[in-house]
Design an enzyme around this catalytic site. Structure first.
Site, mmCIF file in Angstrom:
data_model
loop_
_atom_site.group_PDB
_atom_site.id
_atom_site.type_symbol
_atom_site.label_atom_id
_atom_site.label_comp_id
_atom_site.label_asym_id
_atom_site.label_seq_id
_atom_site.Cartn_x
_atom_site.Cartn_y
_atom_site.Cartn_z
ATOM 1 N N LYS A 1 -8.190 11.401 24.038
ATOM 2 C CA LYS A 1 -9.358 11.293 23.144
ATOM 3 C C LYS A 1 -9.527 9.860 22.629
ATOM 4 O O LYS A 1 -10.628 9.314 22.643
ATOM 5 C CB LYS A 1 -9.206 12.248 21.954
ATOM 6 N N ASN A 2 -8.446 9.250 22.181
ATOM 7 C CA ASN A 2 -8.583 7.927 21.566
ATOM 8 C C ASN A 2 -8.935 6.852 22.580
ATOM 9 O O ASN A 2 -9.601 5.870 22.244
ATOM 10 C CB ASN A 2 -7.321 7.567 20.782
ATOM 11 N N ARG B 1 -13.547 8.478 13.138
ATOM 12 C CA ARG B 1 -13.036 7.131 13.041
ATOM 13 C C ARG B 1 -13.555 6.244 14.191
ATOM 14 O O ARG B 1 -13.921 5.098 13.991
ATOM 15 C CB ARG B 1 -11.511 7.226 13.115
ATOM 16 N N CYS C 1 -9.942 11.436 9.942
ATOM 17 C CA CYS C 1 -9.017 12.314 9.241
ATOM 18 C C CYS C 1 -8.696 11.763 7.866
ATOM 19 O O CYS C 1 -8.581 10.563 7.671
ATOM 20 C CB CYS C 1 -7.755 12.482 10.055
ATOM 21 N N ARG D 1 -8.392 3.901 4.763
ATOM 22 C CA ARG D 1 -8.472 3.352 6.117
ATOM 23 C C ARG D 1 -9.452 2.185 6.140
ATOM 24 O O ARG D 1 -10.571 2.292 6.625
ATOM 25 C CB ARG D 1 -8.845 4.457 7.113
ATOM 26 N N PRO D 2 -9.003 1.037 5.631
ATOM 27 C CA PRO D 2 -9.893 -0.122 5.568
ATOM 28 C C PRO D 2 -10.192 -0.695 6.957
ATOM 29 O O PRO D 2 -9.507 -0.365 7.931
ATOM 30 C CB PRO D 2 -9.101 -1.127 4.734
ATOM 31 N N GLN E 1 -9.711 -5.955 9.066
ATOM 32 C CA GLN E 1 -9.238 -6.698 10.244
ATOM 33 C C GLN E 1 -10.305 -6.742 11.339
ATOM 34 O O GLN E 1 -10.425 -7.728 12.064
ATOM 35 C CB GLN E 1 -7.944 -6.086 10.799
ATOM 36 N N ASP F 1 0.665 9.955 14.787
ATOM 37 C CA ASP F 1 -0.107 11.152 15.140
ATOM 38 C C ASP F 1 0.787 12.320 15.572
ATOM 39 O O ASP F 1 0.292 13.432 15.791
ATOM 40 C CB ASP F 1 -1.119 10.835 16.248
ATOM 41 N N ARG G 1 -11.511 18.644 16.931
ATOM 42 C CA ARG G 1 -11.934 17.249 17.063
ATOM 43 C C ARG G 1 -11.142 16.557 18.168
ATOM 44 O O ARG G 1 -11.617 15.605 18.771
ATOM 45 C CB ARG G 1 -11.684 16.493 15.752
HETATM 46 C C1 UD1 Z 1 -5.899 4.791 15.529
HETATM 47 C C2 UD1 Z 1 -6.017 6.183 16.084
HETATM 48 C C3 UD1 Z 1 -5.312 7.176 15.179
HETATM 49 C C4 UD1 Z 1 -3.880 6.747 14.934
HETATM 50 C C5 UD1 Z 1 -3.809 5.282 14.475
HETATM 51 C C6 UD1 Z 1 -2.385 4.762 14.387
HETATM 52 C C7 UD1 Z 1 -8.155 6.073 17.187
HETATM 53 C C8 UD1 Z 1 -9.585 6.454 17.181
HETATM 54 N N1 UD1 Z 1 -7.431 6.508 16.167
HETATM 55 O O1 UD1 Z 1 -6.539 4.798 14.267
HETATM 56 O O2 UD1 Z 1 -5.340 8.449 15.794
HETATM 57 O O3 UD1 Z 1 -3.323 7.548 13.923
HETATM 58 O O4 UD1 Z 1 -4.513 4.440 15.397
HETATM 59 O O5 UD1 Z 1 -1.740 4.901 15.605
HETATM 60 O O6 UD1 Z 1 -7.669 5.459 18.111
HETATM 61 N N2 UD1 Z 1 -5.595 -1.051 8.624
HETATM 62 C C9 UD1 Z 1 -5.980 -1.953 7.652
HETATM 63 N N3 UD1 Z 1 -7.077 -2.737 7.892
HETATM 64 C C10 UD1 Z 1 -7.794 -2.653 9.049
HETATM 65 C C11 UD1 Z 1 -7.389 -1.735 10.040
HETATM 66 C C12 UD1 Z 1 -6.279 -0.942 9.795
HETATM 67 O O7 UD1 Z 1 -5.359 -2.056 6.602
HETATM 68 O O8 UD1 Z 1 -8.772 -3.384 9.192
HETATM 69 C C13 UD1 Z 1 -4.403 -0.213 8.386
HETATM 70 C C14 UD1 Z 1 -4.710 1.277 8.325
HETATM 71 O O9 UD1 Z 1 -5.140 1.652 7.047
HETATM 72 C C15 UD1 Z 1 -3.387 1.865 8.707
HETATM 73 C C16 UD1 Z 1 -2.831 0.863 9.727
HETATM 74 O O10 UD1 Z 1 -3.530 -0.347 9.494
HETATM 75 O O11 UD1 Z 1 -2.556 1.902 7.587
HETATM 76 C C17 UD1 Z 1 -3.010 1.261 11.172
HETATM 77 O O12 UD1 Z 1 -4.364 1.597 11.389
HETATM 78 P P1 UD1 Z 1 -5.061 1.469 12.799
HETATM 79 O O13 UD1 Z 1 -4.026 1.148 13.854
HETATM 80 O O14 UD1 Z 1 -6.228 0.583 12.677
HETATM 81 O O15 UD1 Z 1 -5.538 2.964 13.032
HETATM 82 P P2 UD1 Z 1 -6.936 3.433 13.560
HETATM 83 O O16 UD1 Z 1 -7.420 2.508 14.615
HETATM 84 O O17 UD1 Z 1 -7.801 3.778 12.433
#
Ligand code: UD1
Length: 463
Positions: free
Chosen positions: A50-51, A120, A144, A149-150, A153, A333, A425
């Site tokens: 899915k991702n 997301r 989720c 989830r900022p 970056q 996950d 989902r």
């Molecule tokens: C993706 C996956 C999700 C998985 C996660 C971690 C998708 C669609 N979703 O989510 O299933 O749980 O990776 O393996 O692929 N963060 C910041 N600032 C940012 C971006 C991220 O602080 O700009 C933080 C997040 O809050 C979190 C950490 O970095 O604490 C990792 O997040 P990230 O790897 O970005 O997860 P997602 O891409 O949202």
């Protein structure tokens, strides 16, 4: 133009047929009724990731030519994304349940689909549209409910490529650039989403972009491979540094998505929890190493073949210490499923959640089933119990929902898992696959009276 007309005709034809897949993104409120206690046994086939699919569908619209994506999972998140790009003017021809043809002939660079706020992966359209049209408007991502989830970056990366990015009225992320220029970007934290998103935009920038401190998840490699199959020039995906030499345009391609690491992991742990014997097919064993290693460590038998893994557990497993990390570490996950397995294992385990700040909400539900788990900050301390007892429990999010189903499968008597929409989902036909492995699980509409239903199931099992 001719291609567009032909595809539109095909699309309308397909709409008329009774389609075997659920290519619509509406939620039907449902719950699972599970009679626990049966070991899972048999074979199960894993769907596409899915991702990875979220990134690949977004990338597909960056070409004006036709792109064929195979091994696409038929899950809610993906169907919403397909609806959203169709609403923007892309041609989306769902050839069969797991194959889609897409032509990125959008007439708009603004995403306006209410369901997109609930997921997301919607933010990948920002990178894709910004790369292609140098402007994009996308609703701020939801997904989720597992902590804050900022996206700073992502924004930092787009800005370094030369875009102006702002959040406008109604929670719309808006990005615009006269042109995008390659840049050297060092991410402050390792983020899967930011890595893919900035990689998408940089693919159609001028010059060279170097991304440092990137995530290395298998689906990042898959999105990069897909972009390269369309003529992009991306090197290093799967390592800490990705180098992208921008190209002017992308051409069509046919591409098959990798198997879903988390779906596979969920079935591996469900097999172990129910003391079953399951052959999990269509997997890449290398992607499963963190999970396979932990399962072996606690006493399950894990047999790896070329593209399948067999998990056998004949007795109660032992305790473990788990810490979630970015790939190749133990995936966040899989954290709820692992906690559920350890809740039934012998001895005291700890599970430390390092990625998200609020990912233990399901623990209250497990406790109501008899688990002994104490959460202190980002650590769950688990004292294994011999047995869980059935209860009515509610999925708080996608992976926790799957973990609660696992708990229902091993619990004494009946369990009802509510809000299965979350599970749908990301898992295709979860209950159908579990039933094929011998589980007693039914999906019923939310308004079905579960007491009467359970009475009927009891009578059926006596007769
Ligand atoms: C993706 C996956 C999700 C998985 C996660 C971690 C998708 C669609 N979703 O989510 O299933 O749980 O990776 O393996 O692929 N963060 C910041 N600032 C940012 C971006 C991220 O602080 O700009 C933080 C997040 O809050 C979190 C950490 O970095 O604490 C990792 O997040 P990230 O790897 O970005 O997860 P997602 O891409 O949202």
């Amino acid at each position: 133009m001719l291609l567009k007309i032909v595809l539109e005709i095909i699309y309308k034809e397909n709409q008329r047929k009774d389609m075997p897949f659920r290519h619509n993104a509406s939620f039907i409120m449902s719950k699972y009724i599970i009679k626990g206690g049966k070991p899972l046994a048999g074979d199960v086939i894993i769907n596409g990731a899915k991702n990875a699919a979220l990134g690949i569908v977004a990338a597909a619209i960056m070409s004006d030519d036709m792109v064929t994506i195979e091994n696409l999972p038929d899950v809610w998140d993906i169907n919403v994304l397909l609806d959203a790009i169709k609403e923007m003017g892309a041609i989306v021809d769902r050839v069969d349940r797991h194959t889609v043809k897409i032509v990125g002939s959008m007439c708009s660079s603004a995403v306006d689909n209410e369901n997109m706020r609930k997921m997301r992966g919607s933010y990948y359209l920002l990178g894709a549209l910004l790369g292609k049209y140098k402007r994009a408007q996308v609703p701020l991502p939801g997904g989720c409910n597992i902590g804050s989830r900022p996206v700073e970056q992502h924004i930092k990366g787009f800005k370094q490529l030369g875009a102006k990015v702002e959040i406008t009225y109604g929670g719309i992320l808006s990005a615009e650039a006269e042109s995008l220029k390659g840049s050297h970007i060092f991410f402050d934290i390792v983020s899967v989403g930011a890595t893919i998103n900035v990689m998408l935009a940089a693919t159609l920038s001028s010059g060279v972009t170097i991304l440092e401190n990137v995530a290395k998840e298998p689906h990042i490699v898959d999105v990069a491979n897909f972009l390269n199959s369309m003529g992009a020039n991306i090197k290093g995906a799967g390592t800490d540094v990705i180098k992208i030499r921008g190209v002017e345009k992308l051409h069509g391609s046919t591409y098959s998505i990798i198997p879903d690491q988390i779906e596979a992991g969920t079935f591996m742990l469900a097999a172990a929890a129910t003391r079953g014997d399951v052959l999990i097919k269509n997997v890449i064993p290398k992607h499963m190493e963190a999970i396979s290693a932990k399962l072996s460590e606690i006493g399950a038998e894990v047999i790896e073949n070329d593209d399948s893994i067999r998990v056998v557990a004949t007795e109660r497993l032992s305790s473990a210490q788990i810490k979630t990390f970015a790939y190749p570490g133990f995936p966040t996950d899989m954290q709820p499923q692992m906690t559920t397995l350890l809740a039934l294992s012998n001895g005291t385990s700890t599970v430390t959640e390092n990625i998200f700040d609020n990912r233990f909400k399901y623990v209250d539900e497990l406790t109501r089933m008899g688990a002994s788990i104490k959460v202190e900050g980002n650590v769950a301390i688990i004292t294994g119990v011999e047995q869980l007892t059935g209860a009515t429990i509610c999925s708080p999010d996608l992976r926790a929902g799957a973990a609660l189903v696992m708990a229902g499968l091993v619990a004494k008597d009946f369990s009802v898992v509510e809000q299965v929409e979350y599970i749908e989902r990301g898992y295709e036909e979860f209950e159908v696959k579990l039933r094929s492995l011998g589980a007693e699980i039914e999906k019923v509409p939310d308004d079905v009276d579960e007491i009467t239903y359970i009475k009927k199931m009891r009578l059926k099992s006596i007769s």
